[in-house]
Design a protein around this motif. Structure first.
Motif, mmCIF file in Angstrom:
data_model
loop_
_atom_site.group_PDB
_atom_site.id
_atom_site.type_symbol
_atom_site.label_atom_id
_atom_site.label_comp_id
_atom_site.label_asym_id
_atom_site.label_seq_id
_atom_site.Cartn_x
_atom_site.Cartn_y
_atom_site.Cartn_z
ATOM 1 N N UNK A 126 23.306 -2.569 -24.090
ATOM 2 C CA UNK A 126 22.692 -1.314 -23.598
ATOM 3 C C UNK A 126 21.410 -1.238 -23.458
ATOM 4 N N UNK A 127 20.550 -0.833 -22.375
ATOM 5 C CA UNK A 127 19.214 -0.782 -22.530
ATOM 6 C C UNK A 127 18.499 0.845 -22.337
ATOM 7 N N UNK A 128 17.423 0.957 -21.964
ATOM 8 C CA UNK A 128 16.720 2.175 -21.785
ATOM 9 C C UNK A 128 16.768 2.471 -20.076
ATOM 10 N N UNK A 129 16.957 3.633 -20.044
ATOM 11 C CA UNK A 129 16.804 4.164 -18.502
ATOM 12 C C UNK A 129 15.694 4.775 -18.259
ATOM 13 N N UNK A 130 15.102 4.137 -17.090
ATOM 14 C CA UNK A 130 13.647 4.729 -16.353
ATOM 15 C C UNK A 130 14.091 5.333 -15.351
ATOM 16 N N UNK A 131 13.060 6.235 -15.164
ATOM 17 C CA UNK A 131 13.061 7.086 -13.882
ATOM 18 C C UNK A 131 12.095 6.345 -13.022
ATOM 19 N N UNK A 132 12.554 6.074 -11.959
ATOM 20 C CA UNK A 132 11.704 5.786 -10.664
ATOM 21 C C UNK A 132 11.673 6.364 -9.570
ATOM 22 N N UNK A 133 10.578 6.455 -8.925
ATOM 23 C CA UNK A 133 10.450 7.371 -7.703
ATOM 24 C C UNK A 133 10.981 6.720 -6.583
ATOM 25 N N UNK A 134 11.099 7.594 -5.630
ATOM 26 C CA UNK A 134 11.951 7.155 -4.176
ATOM 27 C C UNK A 134 11.086 6.052 -3.622
ATOM 28 N N UNK A 135 9.640 6.276 -3.484
ATOM 29 C CA UNK A 135 8.858 5.299 -2.709
ATOM 30 C C UNK A 135 9.043 3.695 -3.304
ATOM 31 N N UNK A 162 0.955 -0.984 0.018
ATOM 32 C CA UNK A 162 -0.171 -0.093 0.107
ATOM 33 C C UNK A 162 0.908 1.192 -0.127
ATOM 34 N N UNK A 163 1.984 1.289 0.714
ATOM 35 C CA UNK A 163 3.053 2.285 0.417
ATOM 36 C C UNK A 163 3.473 2.494 -0.945
ATOM 37 N N UNK A 164 3.644 1.429 -1.612
ATOM 38 C CA UNK A 164 3.864 1.186 -3.167
ATOM 39 C C UNK A 164 2.947 1.923 -3.872
ATOM 40 N N UNK A 165 1.646 1.748 -3.576
ATOM 41 C CA UNK A 165 0.395 2.547 -4.280
ATOM 42 C C UNK A 165 0.520 3.924 -4.263
ATOM 43 N N UNK A 166 1.005 4.277 -2.991
ATOM 44 C CA UNK A 166 1.121 5.866 -2.928
ATOM 45 C C UNK A 166 1.805 6.621 -3.944
ATOM 46 N N UNK A 167 2.593 5.904 -4.621
ATOM 47 C CA UNK A 167 3.752 6.508 -5.413
ATOM 48 C C UNK A 167 2.726 6.629 -6.935
ATOM 49 N N UNK A 168 1.625 5.710 -6.928
ATOM 50 C CA UNK A 168 1.086 5.805 -8.250
ATOM 51 C C UNK A 168 -0.059 6.676 -8.584
#
Lengths: 603, 486, 117
Positions: free
Chosen positions: B430-439, B92-98
């Motif tokens: 080499x692959x694509x770089x993704x941005x991911x949040x802190x949470x 549920x913490x994970x869901x906060x980021x979405x």
């Protein structure tokens, strides 16, 4: 406790190296301190007989670690080579994770040496395999991923076989400790022995299990190959000893045929890998096969199973650690300057990289087993041991393997250092300090132990004497076997004198002149100033014609056939999950019907 | 002491207060699940020291069992309840980021947690059916909540099979009720010797199918790969870490506590082996990484059921401890895998193995997380999975099933083959770089760290698992603590 | 004919029919209805388990119970719950079917073939 402290030092250093990853200088200093500290701690604090048991209550077993003299012997090899690898690796562009992985793989290898029970043996063995796999994966070759995959699969194959053997043993003896099983009844002990031997055959790349080795040795980063080939493969040799002596002390009485098979596998590996080796055009691949071939000798030594054949095997393991590492280090240094492993693209580097040349020269001399280097005493002992066994075919196989060693050694040194210098290599310099340091350090034991083998034979004899009837008399420089007597410094000096003499004769009477770059000594090839032709291209091309055909048959094909069968099964299994919801519902009803039908009588 | 019944009441209350909160402010609903799971966790933790040997009894209608519905919590249930809350909290913490506009999702999520917690805490057979239905219905919704074609198809398939499965489960309950006249688990367990054999056998077959659907046993698990693959990554985590673990709890409770490990376990033994082999073989050929993980999940569930049936054959507290270790490893390891796989694909829901090339090298943190999950699942040392795997093999050895041991090791090699393939692919090129949040990253790091820390220091987990296993094994203690000296 | 037999027979008939519809049906809603029929059959079965021909309502009071044939109340209570649960399940199912119709444009189950690889 001391052993756990040592493992802790190694592990923490690895962790610190990872954390300090971005700060290069600090990271290098820390990892250097850790490695040196580990070596010193090992040398001064760890003694045979120390033991420490970790009790995990749930298993009702004590996980034990304890030291034997053999562990000390291999531990020093490992830590020493690791230091050499580390110093050289500072010249490469590595990140913190690389150092962490390499420290952890060292940790695993040391743990294997310390382990007194099979479960912790497996634990550390897997740790070692896992982290060396990750390092191979981080290699920069085009095919390093394929190689890493093969490496981990073969390691796991060996490890799982070991695990099965372990559990069979535990099931029959109710002890996880490394104890003798040769007094058990029944044939199960044979299976246990074979299963326990498997991972070590994989680690030392004996012939049916060698498929991972060329790739992994070639595609791991150059300096790590030094440790991988010279150091980690020694765990396999250590395992031979554990399996053949500690776990199954009566093998010569109960299963002499198994030893014979083992010796033959070793000899076949030595010769076949030698043939493969001189057909390679990639320096590291050549050395990889050479490494496999040399470890074949070790297996022969164990298979012959007499006192001094095992002494010879262990001595040869040490020798392999010294000269194979030396060769890999030289090639690494050459790569650092030339950026290539391709023998066809090198040549004439002798003047540019003299120290490397000297290292390689004595490395190949040792590989071929010529005095006064470390390769000689072990091979000499080994030949005598085999001759005493009256197994002429084995003798001829091993001799044949030695011939291939001459061939690939010559190819290596000629292609890299002799012949013509390539245009683009005109401005390169000697390999940097880290490589040079390693070369110099490795040259010391190469000569000292070659002329005074007693230094090492004494502790080895002390280990082996416990299991086998001693028939070898020796002091620092002399050895006496049932076949005769040899004085190593005398042979060394004679050899050196002969060599010098023939060199002088060559200098005085030889009709040679200096060939310029565009001087054509290749008959019909057209050569101009920009294109230096080098003989490396089709080196031993005629050999390829002679041996090529039988060699296309390979173990890999059998393996691929097995894989095809498994993937066919997988395709069938997958088919089950391809229906729509109604089909799935039908499965349930069918299942219900079948179960009720089967159980119907009882309802 | 706070009564554990509040776990159910509060979760239910909070779940249905979400629409009201949504009316107040559209930002509120996402914060309800973390709050609920945290409070649940606190309630359960305060109860740890009150659960002694046997089960803690919580009556609802003021009547002593076997009359009214009651909760029966022993250490085994408590462990699973806490596991559910911990994973639920992390998710549920994970869901906060979405970004998720639909507040109904959070309701379904909380109901799912409610169903799972209810199943592991209840002492009443019919009550467990009700909670099972709550769990299943909310899972159908969650699986379908991706709202693209795959999610809907997966959800529908799951629903069809799940509905039939739980109906048969109900039938099993009724058959037992007819011959005992009670629905209380402890009471049925006590009366078990007096039930005719044919009834026991028939009802155990019905239970086998009902629970077999939940725990993904071989012919009943056809929905599983589809549902796992179709669902969103977090839902797949929930399926493998919470929902299937609840199934395992139910299987252990019914086949071990109620039936005393005597009926249907032989069938389960062979089914579980088949499940494991078929699933691992199917995974071998999979090009879609998520479906591969799904098959692997099915295979792991097969292992879990196998170990339970081995316990039923040759009882030993160690075997049950192993089952719990495996369940914990799978809950955390597979959860981590699904979550990090989602981030590695950049939430594009394109899981083709070719498209994942180099993703781990481009995103080293995610690569590390995924690798941790894989290494723990395949049982590499220094990860928690090593201990669960070694314990598994030890307990099979103790049961003297050496051929099974050899077979398992062979299949582990197959498992390693496809996992190593993925790992190698992740770090190739080499692959694509993704941005991911802190949470999300910190949630995944928690998963990964727990695997590594307890891999290096497994003692506390052993201890907990051993206690839980012992309380599951003490069948008579469970019965007498619920029914009194009856 | 025994009343119990009729109940049991029709309940099992309903269950079999429900499964048959679910397996052979092509339309999603038809399949859902099949499952519903199966559930109904099951509920009927459960109720008939507790039913006694000529029995009375299970009312207990302070007066001595004059009726001997008291119908077991528990199955009925259970069935009530089961019916409610069945409704919830059906609601969820129909919601999913609606979404499927929207996304796939069809309710034919054979067209749901996204999940194979």
């Amino acid at each position: 406790m001391a052993m756990f402290l040592l493992l802790l030092i190694i592990g923490l250093t690895g962790l610190l190296a990872f954390i300090l990853g971005p700060i290069k200088v600090l990271r290098n200093i820390i990892s250097l301190i850790g490695a040196i500290g580990g070596l010193l701690y090992f040398v001064f604090k760890i003694r045979p007989g120390q033991a420490y048991a970790l009790n995990i209550k749930i298993y009702n077993v004590h996980f034990g670690t304890g030291m034997s003299a053999l562990s000390i012997f291999f531990g020093i090899i490992l830590l020493g080579l690791f230091l050499i690898f580390l110093i050289a690796s500072f010249h490469e562009d590595n990140d913190g994770a690389y150092y962490m992985f390499s420290f952890f793989s060292l940790l695993g290898a040391l743990g294997v040496l310390f382990a007194k029970d099979l479960i912790s043996f497996f634990f550390f063995f897997e740790t070692m395999s896992l982290f060396s796999f990750l390092i191979v994966l981080k290699g920069n070759g085009e095919t390093s991923h394929r190689s890493a995959f093969k490496y981990v699969m073969w390691s796991a194959f060996g490890a799982y076989a070991f695990l099965l053997g372990t559990f069979l043993k535990v099931n029959y003896t109710h002890s996880v400790m490394i104890t003798d099983i040769s007094y058990l009844g029944g044939n199960i002990k044979l299976w246990i022995l074979i299963l326990l031997l498997t991972p070590f055959m994989v680690k030392t790349a004996l012939m049916p299990f060698h498929l991972w080795a060329p790739g992994a040795y070639t595609d791991s980063k150059d300096t790590y190959t030094v440790f991988l080939s010279g150091g980690l493969s020694k765990i396999g040799v250590f395992g031979y000893f554990i399996a053949l002596f500690n776990v199954f002390s009566q093998i010569a009485v109960l299963y002499p045929w198994l030893l014979k098979v083992f010796a033959y596998i070793g000899a076949i590996t030595a010769s076949l890998a030698g043939i493969y080796a001189f057909m390679q055009d990639d320096a590291k691949k050549l050395l990889a096969y050479s490494s496999i071939s040399q470890l074949g000798y070790v297996a022969v030594g164990f298979g012959v199973y007499s006192h001094f054949s095992v002494v010879a095997a262990l001595f040869h393991a040490l020798g392999h650690a010294v000269f194979e590492s030396l060769l890999f280090l030289v090639v690494a240094g050459v790569y650092y300057r030339t950026k290539t492993h391709d023998l066809r693209k090198m040549g004439g580097l002798i003047k540019k990289m003299p120290l490397s040349f000297i290292g390689l020269l004595f490395g190949i001399i040792a590989t071929s087993g010529i005095p006064p280097t470390i390769g000689f005493p072990s091979k000499w002992l080994l030949y005598e041991a085999i001759i005493l066994k009256n197994d002429l075919f084995l003798v001829s196989l091993v001799f044949f393997a030695s011939i291939t060693a001459f061939l690939y050694s010559y190819k290596l040194i000629h292609s890299i250092f002799l012949g013509k210098l390539h245009k683009e290599h005109e401005h390169i310099k000697e390999a940097p300090f880290g490589y040079g340091f390693g070369i110099v350090v490795l040259l010391i034991p190469l000569f000292v132990l070659g002329t005074n083998p007693g230094i090492v034979v004494k502790p080895i004899d002390y280990i082996v004497r416990f299991y086998l009837k001693p028939d070898l008399a020796y002091n620092l420089t002399n050895m006496t076997t049932p076949l005769g007597h040899v004085n190593f410094p005398a042979i060394g000096i004679t050899m050196t004198l002969l060599f010098t003499l023939s060199f002088i004769i060559y200098l005085i009477f030889g009709k040679s002149y200096r060939a310029a770059q565009e001087d054509n000594y290749t008959a019909t090839e057209w050569i101009d100033k920009d294109f230096g032709l080098h003989y490396g291209g089709e080196f031993y091309g005629f050999m390829r014609k002679a041996f090529g055909k039988p060699l296309t048959w390979s173990f890999e094909k059998i393996l691929n056939a097995c894989l095809k069968v498994v993937s066919f099964l997988g395709e069938i299994a997958r088919g089950f999950y391809m229906g729509d919801a109604r089909v799935y519902l039908f499965y349930i009803i069918l299942f219900f019907a079948i179960i009720v039908y089967i159980m119907g009588g009882k309802l | 002491m706070v009564s554990p019944i509040l776990v159910i009441a509060l979760t239910l209350f909070l779940a249905f207060s979400i629409p009201l909160l949504h009316m107040l402010s559209k930002k509120l609903p996402p914060f309800v699940p973390p709050l609920a799971t945290l409070i649940n966790l606190w309630i359960l933790i305060t109860n740890i020291k009150h659960v002694g040997e046997g089960a803690m009894l919580i009556t609802t209608a003021g009547l002593k069992p076997p009359i009214a519905i009651n909760l029966a919590i022993d250490k085994f249930s408590l462990l699973f309840a806490i596991l559910i809350q911990v994973i639920g909290f992390l998710l549920s913490i994970y869901y906060l980021s979405q970004e998720r506009k639909d507040m109904r999702f959070y309701m379904l999520f909380l109901l799912n947690i409610l169903g799972a917690s209810g199943i592991v805490m209840t002492g009443d057979l019919f009550n467990s059916f009700v909670f099972l239905e709550i769990l299943e219905i909310s899972s159908f919704g969650l699986v379908a909540s991706g709202k693209d074609k795959k999610a809907l198809e997966g959800g529908f398939k799951y629903m069809m099979i799940g509905a039939i499965g739980s109906s048969l489960y109900l039938l099993g309950i009724i058959v037992l009720y007819l011959s005992t006249g009670t629905l209380n688990m402890a009471h049925i367990a006590k009366l078990m010797p007096s039930i005719p054999d044919s009834v026991k056998l028939f009802s155990s077959i019905l239970f086998l199918i009902g629970i077999g659907v939940e725990v993904e046993l071989f012919p009943l698990n056809a929905w599983a790969p589809d549902a796992y693959q179709g669902a969103m990554d977090e839902i797949s985590t929930q399926l493998s870490s919470i929902i299937s673990k609840t199934g395992i709890y139910l299987a252990a409770r019914i086949f071990l506590t109620i039936y005393g490990g005597l009926y249907a376990t032989n069938i389960i033994f062979y089914l579980a082996i088949t499940t494991f082999i078929v699933a691992e073989l199917a995974a071998l050929m999979q090009k879609n990484v998520k479906r591969m993980l799904a098959y692997s999940s099915v295979g792991q569930m097969g292992l879990l059921m196998l170990i339970l049936s081995v316990f039923a054959k040759r009882g030993d507290v160690f075997v049950l401890t192993t089952a719990i270790l495996l369940a914990l490893n799978h809950a955390f390891g597979k959860g981590l895998l699904f979550l990090s796989l989602g981030s590695l694909t950049g939430n594009t829901r394109n899981y083709d193995i070719e498209d994942l090339k180099g993703a781990g090298r481009a995103n080293p943190v995610l690569g590390f997380l995924f690798a941790t999950g894989v290494l723990s699942i395949i049982g590499m040392p220094i990860f928690f999975g090593f201990w669960s795997k070694i314990s598994l093999l030890i307990s099979i050895m103790k049961a003297n099933l050496m051929y099974l041991l050899a077979l398992l090791l062979l299949v582990f090699l197959v498992e390693l083959y496809y996992y190593a393939n993925v790992i190698v692919n992740l770090f190739k090129g080499e692959g694509k770089k993704y941005r991911i949040g802190v949470i999300p990253v910190s949630v995944m790091l928690l998963f990964a760290l727990s695997l590594i820390v307890f891999g290096l220091w497994p003692h506390p987990v052993f201890k907990i698992a051993q206690n839980a296993a012992a309380s599951l094994m003490e069948r008579s203690m469970y019965i007498s603590s619920i029914l009194g000296g009856m | 004919m025994d009343a119990g037999l009729i109940f049991y027979g029709s309940a099992i008939f309903l269950m079999v029919m429900g499964v048959f519809i679910a397996i052979t049906g092509r339309h999603l809603i038809k399949i859902l209805l099949g499952i519903d029929v199966f559930d109904t059959g099951l509920n009927l079965l459960i109720v008939s388990f507790g039913y006694i021909n000529g029995g009375t309502a299970p009312i207990f009071s302070k007066y001595p119970n004059i009726f001997k044939n008291v119908v077991d109340p528990v199955p009925q209570a259970l069935v009530l719950t089961a019916i409610v649960i069945g409704v919830a399940e059906m609601a969820m199912g129909l919601a999913i079917v609606m979404q499927i119709k929207e996304k796939f444009g069809t309710c034919n189950i054979a067209k749901l073939k996204e999940l194979k690889w």
